[in-house]
Scaffold this active site. Structure first.
Site, PDB file in Angstrom:
ATOM      1  N   GLN A   1       1.390 -11.991  -2.983  1.00  0.00           N
ATOM      2  CA  GLN A   1      -0.023 -11.685  -2.758  1.00  0.00           C
ATOM      3  C   GLN A   1      -0.572 -10.982  -3.997  1.00  0.00           C
ATOM      4  OE1 GLN A   1      -1.592 -10.534   1.223  1.00  0.00           O
ATOM      5  NE2 GLN A   1      -1.840  -8.530   0.290  1.00  0.00           N
TER       6      GLN A   1
ATOM      7  N   CYS B   1       0.795  -1.230   0.000  1.00  0.00           N
ATOM      8  CA  CYS B   1       0.000   0.000   0.000  1.00  0.00           C
ATOM      9  C   CYS B   1       0.832   1.287   0.000  1.00  0.00           C
ATOM     10  CB  CYS B   1      -1.021  -0.002   1.139  1.00  0.00           C
ATOM     11  SG  CYS B   1      -0.490  -0.770   2.663  1.00  0.00           S
TER      12      CYS B   1
ATOM     13  N   HIS C   1      -8.059  -1.523   0.153  1.00  0.00           N
ATOM     14  CA  HIS C   1      -7.079  -2.585  -0.030  1.00  0.00           C
ATOM     15  C   HIS C   1      -7.847  -3.852  -0.401  1.00  0.00           C
ATOM     16  CE1 HIS C   1      -4.135  -0.290   2.650  1.00  0.00           C
ATOM     17  NE2 HIS C   1      -5.307   0.215   3.023  1.00  0.00           N
TER      18      HIS C   1
ATOM     19  N   ASP D   1      -2.029  -8.493  -4.574  1.00  0.00           N
ATOM     20  CA  ASP D   1      -2.368  -7.265  -3.875  1.00  0.00           C
ATOM     21  C   ASP D   1      -2.998  -6.262  -4.832  1.00  0.00           C
ATOM     22  OD1 ASP D   1      -2.514  -5.864  -1.565  1.00  0.00           O
ATOM     23  OD2 ASP D   1      -0.367  -5.544  -1.310  1.00  0.00           O
TER      24      ASP D   1
ATOM     25  N   ARG E   1       7.379 -10.876   5.707  1.00  0.00           N
ATOM     26  CA  ARG E   1       6.878 -10.613   7.057  1.00  0.00           C
ATOM     27  C   ARG E   1       7.643 -11.495   8.036  1.00  0.00           C
ATOM     28  NH1 ARG E   1       0.322 -10.063   5.727  1.00  0.00           N
ATOM     29  NH2 ARG E   1       0.605  -8.380   4.189  1.00  0.00           N
TER      30      ARG E   1
ATOM     31  N   HIS F   1      -4.973  -2.078  -4.842  1.00  0.00           N
ATOM     32  CA  HIS F   1      -5.454  -0.901  -4.108  1.00  0.00           C
ATOM     33  C   HIS F   1      -6.280  -0.031  -5.038  1.00  0.00           C
ATOM     34  CE1 HIS F   1      -2.062  -2.273  -1.629  1.00  0.00           C
ATOM     35  NE2 HIS F   1      -2.843  -1.870  -0.638  1.00  0.00           N
TER      36      HIS F   1
ATOM     37  N   LYS G   1     -12.135  -4.490   7.903  1.00  0.00           N
ATOM     38  CA  LYS G   1     -11.907  -5.351   6.738  1.00  0.00           C
ATOM     39  C   LYS G   1     -12.946  -6.461   6.656  1.00  0.00           C
ATOM     40  CE  LYS G   1      -8.670  -8.363   9.220  1.00  0.00           C
ATOM     41  NZ  LYS G   1      -7.380  -9.098   9.156  1.00  0.00           N
TER      42      LYS G   1
END
Length: 491
Positions: free
Chosen positions: A188, A141, A319, A190, A170, A192, A272
Site C-alpha cells: 500500500q 500507522c 492516514h 501508505d 491481513r 501518515h 474516512k
C-alpha cells in the site's frame, strides 16, 4: 534524416499488408471479450497464484515492472507534497497492537507470529515483553507513531508527512480472496501526516488534489468519493468523532466533487474519505483513502511543544493512501486498459521483428534491440539516471505478418521491422521501421509522435502518414529520443 516508410514493407512479404485488417478484427474481438484482470494477466504473464501461500501473488518480471512503475510515479510526486519515505518493521509485539487498539478491534484480521522462546504468560527471569506474541502488521500507522515518538517535536516541525511502501498482511477469509483485488499480502502506498488542528483543512485538500492528479494522469477520471462515518465499534469520544466528520465533510464540499455518505463505514479510530473505482463487472473497489484520527496520537502519548502553552499539544493524525493497495489498483488498471499499457509503464514497450532466415539479419535485430533497451549503456557501472526501456526481439521463423499480429496481441506498444535492407546501411546510419502496435489512448500517442517527428526530424505534415496504418523509418538515436519523450509525458 527520418522519413515515412509506408512502401518499404513491400520487401518484407505480402502478408504484412493484411495486418491492418487483422488489427481491426482483434479490436472487435477484444471489445466482446470480458475484461477480467485475471484472464488478461494470465495472457500477459503478469503474476501467478499458488496454494502454498493463498492470497499472496508471485509477480513475474512483467508484473513486477508495472508495480514498480506505479510506485516510482508516486515517489516522483512526493517532493511536491512534502512526503518523506520511511522503512518500518513487518512484525511488532502484541503489546504495541494493544496500545494502538488493533488487538482489541482488528485481531481477527491479523496474523499472529510466535517467536523463539515465546511460551505465553510471564517469566520473572525474562525482560517484560520478551515472552510475547508478535503480529504481522496489517497497516503502518503504529510504526509511524513510533517514528514521531522517537524524538522531541516542535510545532515548527509540523506537518510531518511519512510515506511507506512496506508489505502488509491481513488474514482475509479464504472465500473472499479474488485475484489481485482481495489479498492477504499486498503493498500500500501508505502515508501518515502528523499536523496541528489548524493544518487539517489544508492537508486534506492537498491530499484530494494529489488523488486527482494521479487519477487524471492515469486516465481514471470517473472515480467516486465516499464519506464513511462512525461505526458501531469505535474508540474515542463522540465529540471527537463529530469534529472529525465535520472536517472531512467540509473538505469534500470545498473540493466541488460529488460524494456519497456510507454511514457506519469509518475505521474504528476515525472517519474516512474513500475513493472508489469500478471494475469490468460493475463492482466498486476502494482504492485511495483519507482518514482523520484524533485517537491514535493520544494512545501513543504523542506530543509537540508550542510557544503558546506551557503544556505540550497532541498532534492530529491523517492516514492517507493515493492508490490504496497497489496490487488492487493494478488489477483495475489491467481491466481499464484491457491489457494495452501506456508506454511509460508498459512491460513490453517495443519488439524488434526480423524478416526472413538470414542469420546476419537476426543478429542485427538483436543488436538493435540491445541498443534501444539501454540508450546510455557504457562499460562499467551505470549511472542512477541511465535510461532503460523494455525491448525484446523476435527472430523466430514466423512470417513478419504473423509476428506483427503476435506483438499486438501481447500488448507491445511498438514494433520495429528489420530486414536485409538494414544490412546495406552504414553502421552510423542504421534505421528501423517503427510502428504503433497498441495503446489505450492511440489518438493521443499518435499526435505526440507526429509532433516529435515534425520538431525533431523536420518532416512536413504532408509527408506524415498515420502510424495507425503505416510506419516511420527512424535512426536508433531518433527512436531512443522518441521513447524518452513519450516516457517523460506519461503517454
Amino acid at each position: 534524416m527520418g522519413r515515412t516508410a509506408g512502401n518499404d514493407h513491400k520487401e518484407y512479404g505480402e502478408d504484412i499488408g493484411h495486418t491492418e485488417q487483422s488489427r481491426k478484427q482483434d479490436q472487435r474481438a477484444g471489445a466482446e471479450e470480458p475484461k477480467d484482470h485475471r484472464a488478461i494477466a494470465s495472457s500477459r504473464d503478469l503474476f501467478a497464484l499458488h496454494t502454498s501461500s493463498p492470497g499472496s501473488p508471485l509477480f513475474q518480471p512483467s508484473g513486477t515492472h508495472v508495480l514498480q512503475k506505479l510506485q516510482a510515479f508516486l515517489r516522483a510526486q512526493y517532493p511536491s507534497y512534502g512526503l518523506q519515505e520511511v522503512l518500518t518493521p513487518t512484525i511488532y509485539k502484541k503489546s504495541l497492537w494493544e496500545t494502538s487498539g488493533h488487538w482489541d478491534n482488528y485481531k481477527d484480521d491479523m496474523f499472529a507470529v510466535i517467536g523463539r522462546g515465546v511460551q505465553g504468560g510471564h517469566d520473572p527471569e525474562r525482560e517484560i515483553g520478551e515472552n510475547e506474541e508478535y503480529g504481522l502488521k496489517p497497516m503502518n500507522c503504529p510504526g509511524h507513531c513510533l517514528l514521531f515518538q522517537s524524538r522531541k517535536r516542535s510545532y515548527k516541525d509540523l506537518p510531518i508527512r511519512y510515506a511507506d511502501f512496506s508489505p502488509l498482511h491481513r488474514n482475509e477469509l479464504s472465500g473472499a480472496l479474488s485475484g489481485l483485488t482481495r489479498l492477504r499480502r499486498f503493498h500500500q502506498d501508505d502515508g501518515h501526516i502528523f499536523c496541528r488542528h489548524e493544518q487539517i483543512k489544508r492537508e486534506i485538500s492537498r491530499t484530494l488534489d494529489f488523488v486527482h492528479l494521479v487519477y487524471q494522469t492515469l486516465n481514471l477520471r470517473d472515480y467516486k468519493l465516499r464519506l464513511g462515518t462512525r461505526p458501531e465499534q469505535f474508540i474515542g469520544t463522540i465529540d471527537d468523532w463529530d469534529t472529525a466528520e465535520t472536517r472531512l465533510r467540509s473538505a469534500l464540499e470545498e473540493s466541488g466533487r460529488l460524494y456519497s455518505i456510507n454511514r457506519g463505514d469509518g475505521a474504528f479510530y476515525g472517519p474516512k474519505i474513500d475513493v472508489l473505482l469500478t471494475d469490468a463487472d460493475g463492482k466498486d473497489h476502494q482504492t485511495a483513502t483519507i482518514q482523520l484520527d484524533f485517537q491514535l496520537p493520544k494512545r501513543f502519548a504523542l506530543e509537540y511543544h508550542t510557544p503558546e502553552s506551557t503544556k505540550n499539544e497532541t498532534p492530529v493524525l491523517i492516514h492517507r493512501a493515493i492508490l490504496g493497495s497497489v496490487e488492487r489498483f493494478m488489477a483495475l488498471l489491467v481491466e481499464a486498459y484491457n491489457g494495452k499499457w501506456p508506454f511509460w509503464m508498459s512491460p513490453c514497450q517495443l519488439i524488434v521483428l526480423t524478416v526472413g532466415e538470414n542469420v546476419n539479419v537476426r543478429k542485427r535485430g538483436e543488436d538493435m534491440a540491445r541498443q534501444l533497451a539501454s540508450p546510455d549503456a557504457r562499460p562499467g557501472a551505470q549511472t542512477l539516471n541511465a535510461r532503460s526501456f523494455m525491448v525484446d526481439c523476435d527472430n523466430s521463423d514466423q512470417s513478419v505478418g504473423r509476428k506483427i499480429l503476435d506483438a499486438r496481441r501481447k500488448g507491445y506498444s511498438f514494433y520495429a521491422v528489420v530486414g536485409e535492407r538494414n544490412l546495406k546501411q552504414p553502421p552510423d546510419q542504421q534505421t528501423l521501421d517503427l510502428s504503433l502496435a497498441s495503446h489505450p489512448k492511440e489518438h493521443d500517442i499518435q499526435g505526440a509522435i507526429k509532433t516529435f517527428l515534425q520538431s525533431r526530424i523536420k518532416t512536413s505534415q504532408t509527408e506524415l502518414v498515420s502510424t495507425h496504418a503505416g510506419s516511420f523509418s527512424l535512426t536508433i538515436q531518433q527512436c531512443q529520443d522518441l521513447m524518452t519523450e513519450l516516457d517523460s509525458r506519461f503517454l
